[in-house]
Design a protein around this motif. Structure first.
Motif, mmCIF file in Angstrom:
data_model
loop_
_atom_site.group_PDB
_atom_site.id
_atom_site.type_symbol
_atom_site.label_atom_id
_atom_site.label_comp_id
_atom_site.label_asym_id
_atom_site.label_seq_id
_atom_site.Cartn_x
_atom_site.Cartn_y
_atom_site.Cartn_z
ATOM 1 N N LYS A 1 6.177 -2.614 -0.363
ATOM 2 C CA LYS A 1 6.733 -2.200 -1.661
ATOM 3 C C LYS A 1 7.842 -3.157 -2.094
ATOM 4 O O LYS A 1 7.868 -3.631 -3.239
ATOM 5 N N THR B 1 0.355 -5.518 -2.437
ATOM 6 C CA THR B 1 -0.573 -4.430 -2.164
ATOM 7 C C THR B 1 -1.235 -4.643 -0.807
ATOM 8 O O THR B 1 -1.733 -5.730 -0.520
ATOM 9 N N TRP C 1 -6.817 -2.253 -8.870
ATOM 10 C CA TRP C 1 -6.238 -1.500 -7.758
ATOM 11 C C TRP C 1 -5.087 -2.315 -7.184
ATOM 12 O O TRP C 1 -5.144 -2.776 -6.059
ATOM 13 N N ARG C 2 -4.032 -2.457 -7.950
ATOM 14 C CA ARG C 2 -2.926 -3.268 -7.443
ATOM 15 C C ARG C 2 -1.602 -2.623 -7.812
ATOM 16 O O ARG C 2 -1.265 -2.518 -8.984
ATOM 17 N N ARG C 3 -0.867 -2.178 -6.797
ATOM 18 C CA ARG C 3 0.522 -1.774 -6.982
ATOM 19 C C ARG C 3 1.225 -1.914 -5.635
ATOM 20 O O ARG C 3 0.576 -1.899 -4.585
#
Length: 419
Positions: free
Chosen positions: A149, A154, A382-384
Motif C-alpha cells: 500500500k 498491487t 484490477w489495480r489499487r
C-alpha cells in the motif's frame, strides 16, 4: 500496452505464456526467466513468428532476492507474473517491492523446509490460533499489505483456477444472484486419464503434500479439521459423470471466509481414483512423501524431491491425457428473502487444450487465469495499492475474459447439492 516478466517455465507457465502471446495488444513484451534458461529459449523459439509479442529470456534463481532485483531492474517490466514454486513467493514479492513493480501469482506461500525452527515457531502459533495444520496459508503474504500500500503497488494473489476462478465465481454470484451466500462447495473434478499407473497433474511435490495433509473446512466462524481423505462424497459432474471426491484443505477457503460476508460454511472437494489413493498411501507409509532430508550414500536428499524426479513430468502428460475436467462452485443463500441455489462451473477438454497450446487441461485451467489476472492488473482494471485476492475486485471483467480466452462457464440454477 506493457511488459511482463514471467518467472517459471513449467506446464502452467507454458500455457500462460502462450496466452500472453495470443493477447499481444496487452502483452507487447514478455521476458521468460527460469533457473534453466534453455527451457525458456525453447519456448521462445517455439512461439517465435506466431505472435506480435516480443519475447526475451533470462536465467534467474528465484530463491535469491538480489538476483531477482537485478533481473527486474534490467528488464524493467510493468509487472512480475510469478509462476515459479510457492516456496519462492516471498522472495519475489520482496524483489517487486524493492524495484517498484506490481506482483501476480497463482498459489500462496509454502515453506520448503518445514523443519526450519524459525518457520516452525510461526506455524505452530498459527495452528493453535486458527485451528488448521496445513503447511500453506495466506498470512505470510497478507502481511505485506501495508508495504504494498505504501509503495503504491498491487499484489494479486492466487489467480489460478482454484484458487482464482473459483473465488471470482463467488464474487460474481454475490454480485448478480444473491443477497447473502450461506454455503460454498468448491468441486474440482479431473475426469482425465493419462494411462500411467501413477502420476500427478501438477508439481508432484506440491500436489502430494496437499493431498496427504489433514482436510479442513470453515463452519460457523471457525475451522473444522479432519483426518486426510476422511470425508468422501460421490457427485455426478456435468459432461464427466459420477466421481468419488474427497474433502481437502484449500487456500481459497481462508480468503473467502474473510471476504464473503455472512458465509456459514465453505468446503473444498477434489476427485481421486482408488489407484491414485492406493499408490499415495503406500508411498506415504514408506516415507517417500517426507520433506525431511535424509543422508543417502554420502549425500543429503529430500525423499519427496527424489520421488518427483522419478514420476512423469506433468508438463509431458498433454499428448496422452484424454477426458475432461469440471471445476466450479455450488452456492446456497438468499435472494429477495427466498432460498436460492446456484452452480457455476467450467468444463475443459484435455485433448482440446493440447491441440491449442500443447498442454493438458490441469495446466490450461491454471495458466489461462494467470494471464487474465496479469492482464487486469496490467490494463488497470484490477489495480489499487495493497495485497488482494481475486474476489476483492469487480468479477465482471474477469468473467468476460474467461469466456474470451478459453474457459467458458455455465450457470445452473437447480444443481444437485452435496450433503
Amino acid at each position: 500496452m506493457g511488459k511482463a516478466l514471467i518467472i517459471g517455465c513449467g506446464g502452467v507457465a507454458s500455457v500462460a505464456i502462450h496466452k500472453c502471446c495470443q493477447n499481444s495488444a496487452v502483452f507487447e513484451e514478455i521476458c521468460i526467466a527460469s533457473r534453466t534458461k534453455s527451457k525458456c529459449d525453447a519456448l521462445r523459439d517455439k512461439l517465435s513468428g506466431t505472435t506480435a509479442t516480443k519475447i526475451t529470456t533470462a536465467q534467474v534463481d528465484a530463491d535469491d532476492v538480489n538476483q531477482l532485483i537485478a533481473l527486474i531492474n534490467e528488464v524493467k517490466p510493468d509487472l512480475v507474473l510469478n509462476l515459479a514454486l510457492p516456496y519462492q513467493d516471498l522472495t519475489i514479492m520482496d524483489a517487486c517491492l524493492a524495484t517498484g513493480v506490481h506482483y501476480v501469482d497463482t498459489a500462496n506461500y509454502e515453506c520448503e523446509n518445514t523443519d526450519d525452527p524459525a518457520w516452525r515457531a510461526v506455524y505452530e502459533k498459527r495452528c493453535a490460533e486458527k485451528g488448521f495444520t496445513a503447511y500453506f496459508d495466506y498470512s505470510w503474504q497478507w502481511a505485506y499489505e501495508e508495504k504494498y500500500k505504501e509503495a503504491g503497488l498491487t499484489a494479486l494473489l492466487g489467480t489460478g483456477f482454484d484458487p482464482g476462478v473459483t473465488s471470482v465465481f463467488a464474487a460474481y454470484a454475490l454480485k448478480h444472484y444473491f443477497d447473502e451466500i450461506h454455503t460454498i462447495d468448491i468441486l474440482d473434478c479431473n475426469g482425465g486419464d493419462h494411462g500411467y499407473p501413477f502420476a500427478t497433474n501438477f508439481n508432484p511435490e506440491i500436489n502430494l503434500r496437499e493431498v496427504s495433509a489433514n482436510g479442513s473446512y470453515w463452519e460457523n466462524g471457525h475451522w473444522v479439521e479432519t483426518e486426510p481423505m476422511a470425508i468422501k462424497r460421490e457427485y455426478d459432474f456435468p459432461q464427466v459423470g459420477k466421481k468419488d471426491m474427497y474433502l481437502l484443505h484449500h487456500e481459497e477457503i481462508e480468503s473467502l471466509a474473510k471476504n464473503i460476508p455472512g458465509v456459514k460454511r465453505i468446503r473444498f472437494f477434489m476427485t481421486f481414483g482408488q489407484s491414485y489413493l492406493t499408490h499415495m498411501k503406500c508411498l506415504e507409509n514408506v516415507g517417500m512423501l517426507s520433506t525431511t532430508p535424509i543422508s543417502f550414500q554420502g549425500q543429503e536428499i529430500v525423499p519427496i524431491q527424489f520421488l518427483k524426479a522419478l514420476l512423469p513430468d506433468p508438463a509431458t502428460l498433454g499428448p496422452r491425457t484424454v477426458g475432461k475436467t469440471n471445476i466450479g462452485c455450488i452456492f446456497t443463500g438468499l435472494k429477495d428473502g427466498k432460498e436460492k441455489t446456484l452452480y457455476i462451473y467450467n468444463v475443459c477438454d484435455h485433448q482440446e487444450c493440447y491441440k491449442e497450446v500443447g498442454s493438458q487441461a490441469i495446466s490450461y485451467t491454471t495458466g489461462v487465469p494467470a494471464m487474465i489476472g496479469a492482464m487486469l492488473v496490467m490494463n488497470g482494471q484490477w489495480r489499487r495499492p495493497g495485497v488482494f485476492n481475486t474476489e476483492d475486485f469487480d468479477p465482471d471483467p474477469y468473467m468476460e475474459a474467461l469466456n474470451q480466452w478459453g474457459l467458458p462457464w455455465v450457470v445452473c440454477e437447480d444443481p444437485e447439492l452435496v450433503d
